[in-house]
Motif scaffolding. Structure first.
Motif, mmCIF file in Angstrom:
data_model
loop_
_atom_site.group_PDB
_atom_site.id
_atom_site.type_symbol
_atom_site.label_atom_id
_atom_site.label_comp_id
_atom_site.label_asym_id
_atom_site.label_seq_id
_atom_site.Cartn_x
_atom_site.Cartn_y
_atom_site.Cartn_z
ATOM 1 N N TRP A 198 -4.008 -5.739 -2.026
ATOM 2 C CA TRP A 198 -4.748 -4.482 -2.018
ATOM 3 C C TRP A 198 -5.410 -4.286 -3.378
ATOM 4 C CZ3 TRP A 198 -4.967 -2.259 2.674
ATOM 5 C CH2 TRP A 198 -3.924 -2.466 3.577
ATOM 6 N N SER A 223 -6.595 0.956 -2.926
ATOM 7 C CA SER A 223 -7.598 1.322 -1.938
ATOM 8 C C SER A 223 -7.276 0.662 -0.607
ATOM 9 C CB SER A 223 -8.980 0.866 -2.416
ATOM 10 O OG SER A 223 -9.052 -0.549 -2.422
ATOM 11 N N VAL A 283 -6.806 2.143 -13.778
ATOM 12 C CA VAL A 283 -6.142 2.249 -12.479
ATOM 13 C C VAL A 283 -5.434 3.594 -12.375
ATOM 14 C CG1 VAL A 283 -5.846 -0.237 -12.233
ATOM 15 C CG2 VAL A 283 -4.045 1.111 -13.302
ATOM 16 N N THR A 284 -5.409 4.128 -11.150
ATOM 17 C CA THR A 284 -4.784 5.433 -10.919
ATOM 18 C C THR A 284 -3.318 5.314 -10.522
ATOM 19 O OG1 THR A 284 -5.371 5.451 -8.573
ATOM 20 C CG2 THR A 284 -7.006 6.323 -10.127
ATOM 21 N N HIS A 303 0.859 -1.188 0.000
ATOM 22 C CA HIS A 303 0.000 0.000 0.000
ATOM 23 C C HIS A 303 0.892 1.234 0.000
ATOM 24 C CE1 HIS A 303 -2.892 3.010 1.345
ATOM 25 N NE2 HIS A 303 -3.866 2.145 1.122
ATOM 26 N N ASP A 342 -2.618 4.114 -7.439
ATOM 27 C CA ASP A 342 -2.743 3.887 -6.004
ATOM 28 C C ASP A 342 -3.666 2.700 -5.750
ATOM 29 O OD1 ASP A 342 -1.094 5.989 -5.341
ATOM 30 O OD2 ASP A 342 -2.744 7.427 -5.073
ATOM 31 N N GLU A 377 -7.215 1.398 -6.971
ATOM 32 C CA GLU A 377 -8.194 2.457 -7.199
ATOM 33 C C GLU A 377 -8.300 2.725 -8.699
ATOM 34 O OE1 GLU A 377 -6.985 5.850 -4.946
ATOM 35 O OE2 GLU A 377 -7.904 5.097 -3.086
ATOM 36 N N ARG A 378 -9.494 3.151 -9.127
ATOM 37 C CA ARG A 378 -9.720 3.409 -10.553
ATOM 38 C C ARG A 378 -10.396 4.759 -10.745
ATOM 39 N NH1 ARG A 378 -8.970 -1.240 -13.632
ATOM 40 N NH2 ARG A 378 -8.626 -3.107 -12.348
ATOM 41 N N ASP A 379 -10.171 5.364 -11.920
ATOM 42 C CA ASP A 379 -10.832 6.626 -12.230
ATOM 43 C C ASP A 379 -12.222 6.358 -12.801
ATOM 44 O OD1 ASP A 379 -10.520 5.885 -14.918
ATOM 45 O OD2 ASP A 379 -8.778 7.184 -15.232
#
Length: 497
Positions: free
Chosen positions: A422, A437, A432-433, A379, A435, A425-427
């Motif tokens: 983990w 979550s 995927v960004t 993370h 990062d 995260e997605r836009d």
């Protein structure tokens, strides 16, 4: 050829005993008269369980919200638009084991495919080649259409395929975990996947981790890390057909040492793209265990899982999660052959290690009570989610790599957590960004897929307390006494490289 007996091959026998449907809520339940304890820290919450998802390993698309899972029954593709409610959309039935680290290629033309590594056995009845493999073979599964995964090629290899790893995003080349070549020298295979439907072994290449390689990980800078019997080695793979050794762990990672009593299993290296090799005058003291966090520069922390299920004792003596310091990555290695290095001669040095514990630590954990570290993920805030087999999932604080702390745990009396990942995260477009979550998927072929929500500590690592999981041996519902004598013998003593 010398053989390596995988821990997870043995665990497969346990899976046969444990694959009944288990409860999904975090409470003490009774299953066929057995009380199954559930223990979790206050900051770890179960938000979902999917008992039929017998996942061994999985990988995520970077372009769309799909998870491509390698399972006990084949390949299953999930729509994870809502990551707390994964929906299966496609499946390929395949009898293979075990492909314990899924790998995946994504190309600009929309082509997507998985590699399935056959070790120790596999067969693809839905493909024209229906022969049974007994290892050293890779299957290419086209998953471009998530509703229609299908096999497009199979390729036999000279070296062992316990794992197979794409070395770039497009997966034009892949490396096998490796074993020995035809002359019985340590080696791995390089697979050409430029045309996935015509995969072939392009080269057999010298290995610097001994006669048993285990897995490759490619960090954010493009450096490839190979773990194995004799430690961990970094390679420059800018020319994938001719990788160059950059550095390796020192003599403390050789097999049979405190830091590697069985095998180096897999790695993480966060912030690799921020790394700068130190010069001679910039190197820190070699007194590794006395270092402090302020001596560690960005990209210098290599995180290594040491797997050890062969020496049952207390949990503290089984396989650990470790941090090592990488101060140099360059081509200035001894000798003229830059493809290899003598194991244990590098400058990568240990910092700290962490094991699970059992309350009655004076009681040995016999074969079957497996509490070795296994697959993990990182993370961006400085925490690791990791599977510890029958000791469940653990959340570790690695912000100070010289002082690893446990800050969360999830444990059930019947489980085999092979990995904890983990969720990215997605836009708004599903991409995927970069990062992740605070949701974790735990892969457990006995219990299924658990989805955990983790609240991470906000205070500095110096002010974060390490917590202890209140677990005792009597909570574990598959004691060694219920296993056959032959299985106990295998798990306790048998080890051939």
């Amino acid at each position: 050829m010398k053989k390596f007996r995988s821990s997870t091959f043995i665990i497969a026998l346990l899976v046969i005993l444990l694959t009944s449907t288990l409860p999904s809520k975090a409470a003490v339940e009774t299953i066929e008269g057995i009380d199954v304890p559930v223990v979790s820290s206050d900051n770890v919450e179960l938000v979902g369980n999917f008992p039929n998802a017998t996942i061994i390993s999985a990988v995520f698309s970077s372009e769309k919200p799909y998870m491509y899972a390698n399972t006990l029954t084949g390949v299953t593709i999930y729509d994870i638009s809502d990551p707390t409610k994964p929906v299966p959309v496609g499946k390929l039935a395949s009898a293979h084991f075990e492909n314990e680290d899924a790998t995946f290629g994504e190309r600009k033309d929309g082509t997507k495919f998985m590699l399935i590594a056959y070790d120790p056995i596999g067969v693809t009845p839905a493909y024209e080649d229906k022969s049974v493999s007994t290892g050293n073979e890779i299957v290419v599964v086209d998953v471009s259409d998530p509703t229609n995964p299908h096999v497009v090629s199979r390729v036999e290899t000279t070296t062992r395929t316990h794992t197979a790893t794409c070395v770039n995003k497009e997966c034009t080349y892949a490396y096998t975990s490796g074993s020995t070549d035809e002359e019985d020298s340590p080696a791995f295979s390089i697979i050409n996947l430029v045309d996935p439907s015509n995969a072939y072994e392009a080269k057999v290449y010298p290995s610097s981790v001994g006669t048993t390689g285990h897995d490759w990980q490619i960090d954010s800078s493009g450096v490839a890390w190979l773990t194995g019997l004799q430690g961990t080695v970094a390679y420059d793979i800018s020319d994938p057909l001719n990788p160059v050794v950059l550095n390796s762990t020192d003599e403390r990672a050789l097999n049979g040492t405190e830091w590697n009593s069985f095998i180096h299993h897999n790695t993480l290296r966060p912030n690799g793209d921020e790394f700068k090799s130190r010069g001679e005058g910039q190197m820190e003291s070699n007194e590794s265990l006395e270092r402090t966090a302020d001596q560690i520069r960005p990209g210098e922390v290599l995180m290594v899982t040491e797997e050890d299920y062969l020496h049952p004792g207390t949990c503290e003596n089984e396989g650990s999660f470790q941090t090592w310091q990488v101060q140099r990555l360059n081509k200035s290695i001894a000798g003229s052959d830059k493809s290899q290095i003598q194991p244990g001669t590098g400058t990568i040095e240990p910092l700290d290690s962490w094991n699970t514990k059992i309350l009655n630590t004076d009681v040995d954990t016999p074969a079957g009570l497996i509490c070795s570290a296994h697959y993990s993920s990182y993370h961006q805030d400085g925490f690791v989610a990791i599977g510890f087999y029958q000791q469940g999932a653990r959340i570790l604080d690695v912000r100070d790599p010289t002082d690893i702390k446990q800050v969360g745990y999830w444990f059930m009396g019947i489980q085999e957590v092979w990995g904890a990942q983990w969720i990215p995260e997605r836009d708004e477009n599903g991409r995927v960004t970069g990062d992740v979550s605070n949701l974790v998927y735990t892969y457990d072929p006995t219990r299924g897929l658990d989805i955990l929500r983790v609240t991470l500590p906000e205070e500095s690592p110096a002010h974060t307390d390490s917590i202890t999981a209140p677990i005792s041996t009597d909570m574990i519902q598959v004691p060694a006494t219920e296993l056959s004598e032959a299985l106990q013998e295998k798990m306790s003593h048998t080890h051939t490289h």
